[in-house]
Design a protein around this motif. Structure first.
Motif, PDB file in Angstrom:
ATOM      1  N   PHE A  38      -4.570   5.886   3.555  1.00  0.00           N
ATOM      2  CA  PHE A  38      -3.431   5.030   3.904  1.00  0.00           C
ATOM      3  C   PHE A  38      -3.149   5.108   5.403  1.00  0.00           C
ATOM      4  O   PHE A  38      -2.840   4.098   6.049  1.00  0.00           O
ATOM      5  CB  PHE A  38      -2.201   5.450   3.104  1.00  0.00           C
ATOM      6  N   GLN A  77     -12.356   1.206   3.083  1.00  0.00           N
ATOM      7  CA  GLN A  77     -12.002   1.007   1.683  1.00  0.00           C
ATOM      8  C   GLN A  77     -13.186   1.246   0.754  1.00  0.00           C
ATOM      9  O   GLN A  77     -13.006   1.697  -0.379  1.00  0.00           O
ATOM     10  CB  GLN A  77     -11.450  -0.404   1.476  1.00  0.00           C
ATOM     11  N   TYR A 101       0.835  -1.204   0.000  1.00  0.00           N
ATOM     12  CA  TYR A 101       0.000   0.000   0.000  1.00  0.00           C
ATOM     13  C   TYR A 101       0.870   1.255   0.000  1.00  0.00           C
ATOM     14  O   TYR A 101       0.642   2.206  -0.761  1.00  0.00           O
ATOM     15  CB  TYR A 101      -0.901  -0.020   1.240  1.00  0.00           C
ATOM     16  N   SER A 141      -7.757  -1.357  -3.601  1.00  0.00           N
ATOM     17  CA  SER A 141      -8.860  -1.306  -2.648  1.00  0.00           C
ATOM     18  C   SER A 141      -9.768  -2.521  -2.796  1.00  0.00           C
ATOM     19  O   SER A 141     -10.228  -3.091  -1.796  1.00  0.00           O
ATOM     20  CB  SER A 141      -9.663  -0.016  -2.831  1.00  0.00           C
TER      21      SER A 141
END
Length: 246
Positions: free
Chosen positions: A86, A163, A37, A215
């Motif tokens: 994040f 998400q 990520y 995602s």
């Protein structure tokens, strides 16, 4: 600054992920998701870094009107929202990791005390020298710790919710910003009309598509772990309890 943050995050994650304890299912996988990520967010932000230089308008337009047209088109921080989600992903994971580590530490401490007591009792009976055993590998038992299981399931639900919100913003707010290269700009102080362009729209769209894919992957893995945990720890536990009662 973002490069330094990512460069400093990778060795920390590598050292923590090197712990082979695996005291709950999927621990190594989630550390891997954190590293992926962070790298993905750092890479996909690059086409958006020169966004002020990529935005320009036709005709005799002043800098003030150019700034107004830019602010009208990009009224919300795009890359800032990516960093924010994040941070949410990191915060939720490390919060769960903190609670799991605290519970595991208490279990190891309790087992060590019980082992020492057993060894002392056996040593006094057979006349051998007592020794303090080293802590053994401890795996959290979700079959017995129902509150811990609820915390584990709540983590997946929070990650899925975050998400999903991120996906909505990416698909319905960020993607339309670069779906059309040409826009017509007209404001109160700058009636124009001006026709403005955004260069590098393909690269910017691909960066958004990359985040959408990531995602989706996180949501699928969260739902998979959620369903597996309910089936393995909850439904099987109820079935086995019912079997013993019968």
């Amino acid at each position: 600054m973002a490069a330094a943050a990512v460069a400093g995050l990778i060795p920390v994650l590598h050292s923590v992920a090197g712990d082979k304890s695996g005291y709950y299912i999927g621990r190594q996988l989630w550390f891997g998701f954190i590293a992926v990520y962070g790298v993905v967010v750092y890479v996909v932000r690059m086409p958006w870094a020169p966004i002020h230089e990529d935005f320009w308008c036709h005709g005799n337009i002043t800098n003030v009107c150019l700034i107004e047209c830019f602010e009208k088109r990009f009224s919300s921080p795009v890359v800032g929202i990516w960093y924010f989600f994040f941070f949410i992903f990191l915060a939720l994971f490390f919060l769960m990791e903190f609670f799991m580590a605290q519970i595991r530490h208490k279990q190891i401490k309790a087992k060590s005390v019980e082992s020492v007591a057993d060894e002392m009792e056996e040593g006094s009976m057979v006349g051998i020298q007592e020794h303090v055993p080293s802590p053994k590998k401890s795996i959290l038992n979700f079959h017995q710790e129902k509150m811990l299981l609820l915390l584990y399931l709540l983590y997946f639900l929070l990650q899925v919710g975050a998400q999903c919100v991120f996906l909505v913003l990416l698909m319905y707010q960020h993607l339309p910003l670069v779906s059309q290269a040409v826009m017509r700009c007209s404001t109160e102080s700058c009636p124009g009309p001006y026709f403005c362009l955004i260069r590098g729209t393909m690269e910017k769209r691909m960066s958004i598509y990359t985040l959408i894919t990531l995602s989706f992957m996180i949501i699928l893995f969260c739902l998979g772990f959620f369903m597996y945990s309910i089936h393995h720890y909850l439904l099987k536990g109820l079935a086995s309890a019912k079997f013993w009662i019968d």
